[in-house]
Design a protein around this motif. Structure first.
Motif, PDB file in Angstrom:
ATOM      1  N   THR A   1       5.075   4.432   3.415  1.00  0.00           N
ATOM      2  CA  THR A   1       4.652   5.775   3.804  1.00  0.00           C
ATOM      3  C   THR A   1       5.848   6.733   3.759  1.00  0.00           C
ATOM      4  O   THR A   1       6.776   6.506   2.967  1.00  0.00           O
ATOM      5  CB  THR A   1       3.934   5.698   5.180  1.00  0.00           C
ATOM      6  OG1 THR A   1       3.500   6.988   5.550  1.00  0.00           O
ATOM      7  CG2 THR A   1       4.791   5.083   6.273  1.00  0.00           C
ATOM      8  N   ASP A   2       5.850   7.790   4.584  1.00  0.00           N
ATOM      9  CA  ASP A   2       6.919   8.787   4.466  1.00  0.00           C
ATOM     10  C   ASP A   2       7.804   8.851   5.711  1.00  0.00           C
ATOM     11  O   ASP A   2       8.454   9.859   5.953  1.00  0.00           O
ATOM     12  CB  ASP A   2       6.320  10.172   4.156  1.00  0.00           C
ATOM     13  CG  ASP A   2       5.362  10.647   5.232  1.00  0.00           C
ATOM     14  OD1 ASP A   2       5.074   9.869   6.173  1.00  0.00           O
ATOM     15  OD2 ASP A   2       4.886  11.795   5.154  1.00  0.00           O
ATOM     16  N   VAL A   3       7.794   7.816   6.544  1.00  0.00           N
ATOM     17  CA  VAL A   3       8.678   7.736   7.713  1.00  0.00           C
ATOM     18  C   VAL A   3       9.294   6.327   7.758  1.00  0.00           C
ATOM     19  O   VAL A   3       8.760   5.408   7.145  1.00  0.00           O
ATOM     20  CB  VAL A   3       7.912   8.002   9.044  1.00  0.00           C
ATOM     21  CG1 VAL A   3       7.720   9.481   9.283  1.00  0.00           C
ATOM     22  CG2 VAL A   3       6.571   7.292   9.065  1.00  0.00           C
ATOM     23  N   LYS A  62       0.844  -1.203   0.000  1.00  0.00           N
ATOM     24  CA  LYS A  62       0.000   0.000   0.000  1.00  0.00           C
ATOM     25  C   LYS A  62       0.876   1.249   0.000  1.00  0.00           C
ATOM     26  O   LYS A  62       1.804   1.354   0.812  1.00  0.00           O
ATOM     27  CB  LYS A  62      -0.932  -0.014   1.216  1.00  0.00           C
ATOM     28  CG  LYS A  62      -1.781   1.247   1.353  1.00  0.00           C
ATOM     29  CD  LYS A  62      -1.306   2.156   2.444  1.00  0.00           C
ATOM     30  CE  LYS A  62      -1.888   3.545   2.346  1.00  0.00           C
ATOM     31  NZ  LYS A  62      -1.526   4.408   3.480  1.00  0.00           N
ATOM     32  N   LEU A  86       7.351   4.906  14.586  1.00  0.00           N
ATOM     33  CA  LEU A  86       8.369   5.545  15.421  1.00  0.00           C
ATOM     34  C   LEU A  86       7.895   5.621  16.867  1.00  0.00           C
ATOM     35  O   LEU A  86       6.710   5.426  17.163  1.00  0.00           O
ATOM     36  CB  LEU A  86       8.658   6.952  14.906  1.00  0.00           C
ATOM     37  CG  LEU A  86       8.993   7.100  13.411  1.00  0.00           C
ATOM     38  CD1 LEU A  86       9.227   8.560  13.059  1.00  0.00           C
ATOM     39  CD2 LEU A  86      10.203   6.265  13.037  1.00  0.00           C
ATOM     40  N   LYS A 145      -0.916   8.349  13.588  1.00  0.00           N
ATOM     41  CA  LYS A 145      -1.543   8.433  12.271  1.00  0.00           C
ATOM     42  C   LYS A 145      -0.939   7.473  11.241  1.00  0.00           C
ATOM     43  O   LYS A 145      -1.550   7.176  10.210  1.00  0.00           O
ATOM     44  CB  LYS A 145      -1.373   9.878  11.793  1.00  0.00           C
ATOM     45  CG  LYS A 145      -2.141  10.257  10.570  1.00  0.00           C
ATOM     46  CD  LYS A 145      -1.814  11.707  10.221  1.00  0.00           C
ATOM     47  CE  LYS A 145      -2.124  11.995   8.776  1.00  0.00           C
ATOM     48  NZ  LYS A 145      -1.192  12.984   8.230  1.00  0.00           N
ATOM     49  N   VAL A 146       0.275   6.985  11.543  1.00  0.00           N
ATOM     50  CA  VAL A 146       0.974   6.148  10.572  1.00  0.00           C
ATOM     51  C   VAL A 146       0.173   4.887  10.211  1.00  0.00           C
ATOM     52  O   VAL A 146       0.291   4.374   9.104  1.00  0.00           O
ATOM     53  CB  VAL A 146       2.404   5.821  11.070  1.00  0.00           C
ATOM     54  CG1 VAL A 146       2.371   5.042  12.371  1.00  0.00           C
ATOM     55  CG2 VAL A 146       3.212   5.095  10.031  1.00  0.00           C
ATOM     56  N   GLY A 205       0.808   5.321   0.455  1.00  0.00           N
ATOM     57  CA  GLY A 205      -0.002   6.434   0.947  1.00  0.00           C
ATOM     58  C   GLY A 205       0.145   7.658   0.057  1.00  0.00           C
ATOM     59  O   GLY A 205       0.942   7.668  -0.892  1.00  0.00           O
ATOM     60  N   GLY A 206      -0.609   8.700   0.400  1.00  0.00           N
ATOM     61  CA  GLY A 206      -0.671   9.911  -0.421  1.00  0.00           C
ATOM     62  C   GLY A 206       0.685  10.511  -0.741  1.00  0.00           C
ATOM     63  O   GLY A 206       0.948  10.897  -1.884  1.00  0.00           O
ATOM     64  N   GLY A 234       9.154   3.666   9.211  1.00  0.00           N
ATOM     65  CA  GLY A 234       8.404   2.677   9.992  1.00  0.00           C
ATOM     66  C   GLY A 234       7.620   3.361  11.099  1.00  0.00           C
ATOM     67  O   GLY A 234       7.439   4.588  11.097  1.00  0.00           O
ATOM     68  N   ASP A 290       5.256  10.739  17.376  1.00  0.00           N
ATOM     69  CA  ASP A 290       5.003  11.469  16.137  1.00  0.00           C
ATOM     70  C   ASP A 290       6.205  12.373  15.847  1.00  0.00           C
ATOM     71  O   ASP A 290       6.518  13.264  16.642  1.00  0.00           O
ATOM     72  CB  ASP A 290       3.730  12.305  16.324  1.00  0.00           C
ATOM     73  CG  ASP A 290       3.373  13.089  15.064  1.00  0.00           C
ATOM     74  OD1 ASP A 290       4.197  13.145  14.132  1.00  0.00           O
ATOM     75  OD2 ASP A 290       2.262  13.645  15.037  1.00  0.00           O
TER      76      ASP A 290
END
Ligand code: ADP
Ligand code: ASP
Ligand code: MG
Length: 442
Positions: A221-223, A7, A227, A257-258, A9-10, A225, A230
């Motif tokens: 996503t953009d991190v 998946k 963490l 939110k991740v 994400g945006g 994993g 936040d």
């Protein structure tokens, strides 16, 4: 053949560059085919909601200005990737559909939840068509499989219907094609488009993983994993290489939110491996979420989560239990998240967060009826398998807060978390403090 679901994400599909990176990941991870779920391009869902709100006020010009901007942005990204001619035909039909939805809302002077979901589907479907081109796969419409009830805005999945509808997908995917589909969307028993709630495409991926008997679901996503906090509030937040399903469940339920709050349950049932990784740094650390808990020092906290936008409803003891239970039921039915329902001889406290327009309306009605309703609260949760062995540690950590006013403790049934209510305005100072004491200081 074992199936993997990926998946994105945006932010992983937010630009031509991000889509190119995602394409490399798909090539590496799915050489034998598989299923890819994509969200709308970053900012698209917010844009469509803004357009719906304008149309609902009768301001069609503003709504169409948003639509033109979305169209231009999508065309720019597709052109930069060299895929514009290929997506032009399906996209044209989608933009026309969005225009029709907005025009209808403006004529009625109302953006209903049902029409909003129909409009939102356009954003997810645009990106799935583009991603299918980029990844060299075929587009499949998730609404064939993702059967839900008709609670527009926050629909609930109908698991047995999903499994049944997924049978042809299971058989065809076993032959090794690469399919790309939308996240976030579902279809009601009448075949009308629904959505799973903001951030819901994580849940789409895990529900599909369950229904398709996948071996692994990867959330890109953009991190790096999941963490320890936040990263927008805590610069020192560090990646958690392995975590238990219970930890991930508690973290997402309390706001990290991740991972969407509903995205962990399918893993518990389906038994697949769940991985969270960074599209922008594929070789960086990642988180693997496992049913078996990793070793943690007793009393240690793995991560700190929070959620703002919480309302406290206070019922006097004389009201008894029925009115708070009824309020909780009505709010949840309309799409609110319940963070706590605490009753004592001194009265009952209900902590909720309206996630839909319908839930905000129910809350407004309850407040107008004279019930004490306070905005501006947040919930903070300390989460860790270490708390299972030493539950009192969470209270000791809480003691570190000193004189901070705490609105209430929310223990619930989770043995790996302790949550409490604080004023929203305290979050930016409390979260880093708690993180450095409970996570780093351990
Ligand atoms: P996507 O668009 O890929 O679904 P989201 O924005 O929904 O991404 O989720 C990723 C974001 O979640 C991160 O950029 C980060 O700001 C936020 N976040 C909040 N808590 C955590 C946490 N504990 N670990 C990682 N990210 C978190
Ligand atoms: N695009 C949807 C949203 O922004 C779903 C998702 O990103 O998970 O909420
Ligand atoms: Mg998300």
């Amino acid at each position: 053949m074992s199936l993997k679901v990926l998946k994105f994400g945006g932010s992983s599909v937010g630009s031509a560059e991000a889509l190119r990176r995602a394409a490399t990941i798909v090539r590496d991870e799915l050489p034998q085919g598989g299923l890819v779920v994509v969200s709308a391009l970053r900012g698209t869902t917010d844009g469509i909601l803004e357009a719906c709100a304008a149309a609902g006020r009768g301001d069609l010009a503003s709504a169409q200005a948003v639509l033109s901007a979305l169209r231009a942005r999508h065309q720019d990204v597709a052109t930069e990737l060299g895929h514009f001619p290929a997506v032009e035909v399906p996209w044209e039909a989608l933009f026309t559909r969005l225009d029709q939805f907005l025009t209808g809302m403006a004529m009625l002077g109302e953006a209903t939840a049902r029409a909003r979901d129909g409009a939102l589907a356009v954003g997810e479907t645009l990106s799935a068509h583009l991603a299918a081109q980029c990844f060299n796969g075929s587009f499949r419409d998730v609404r064939e499989v993702m059967k839900t009830d008709a609670r527009f805005g926050k629909a609930r999945p109908l698991l047995s219907h999903i499994r049944e509808a997924a049978a042809p997908w299971r058989a065809e995917l076993a032959q090794g094609p690469l399919w790309v589909t939308q996240g976030f969307l579902g279809s009601s028993p009448e075949g009308v488009t629904t959505t799973l709630g903001r951030g819901g495409s994580d849940t789409s991926a895990t529900l599909l993983g369950e229904a398709l008997d996948a071996e692994e679901v990867q959330i890109w996503t953009d991190v790096d994993g999941v963490l320890s906090a936040d990263p927008s509030l805590v610069k020192e937040a560090r990646p958690i290489p392995q975590m238990s399903l219970s930890e991930a469940e508690a973290l997402s339920a309390f706001g990290a939110k991740v991972l969407h709050a509903d995205s962990l349950a399918p893993g518990g049932r389906g038994g697949f491996r769940l991985v969270v990784a960074n599209t922008h740094r594929p070789s960086a650390s990642r988180t693997v979420i496992l049913p078996i808990p990793p070793e943690r020092p007793a009393g240690s906290v793995t991560s700190v989560a929070y959620k703002e936008g919480i309302y406290l409803l206070r019922f006097p003891a004389s009201a008894g239990l029925e009115p708070p239970m009824e309020a909780a039921r009505r709010l949840e039915e309309a799409g609110a998240l319940r963070f706590g329902l605490i009753s004592s001889p001194a009265g009952t406290l209900l902590a909720v967060r309206p996630e839909t327009h319908a839930a905000a309306e129910v809350l407004g009605t309850l407040a107008a009826s004279g019930l004490a309703c306070e905005a501006g609260w947040a919930v903070i949760a300390l989460v860790g398998e270490g708390l299972r062995a030493d539950p009192l540690a969470a209270l000791r950590h809480l003691g570190e807060l000193g004189q901070e006013p705490v609105g209430g403790l929310l223990t619930g049934s989770s043995t790996v978390s302790l949550a409490f209510l604080v004023q929203e305005s305290r979050l930016s100072s409390l979260i880093p403090r708690l993180h450095s004491r409970c996570v780093l200081g351990y």
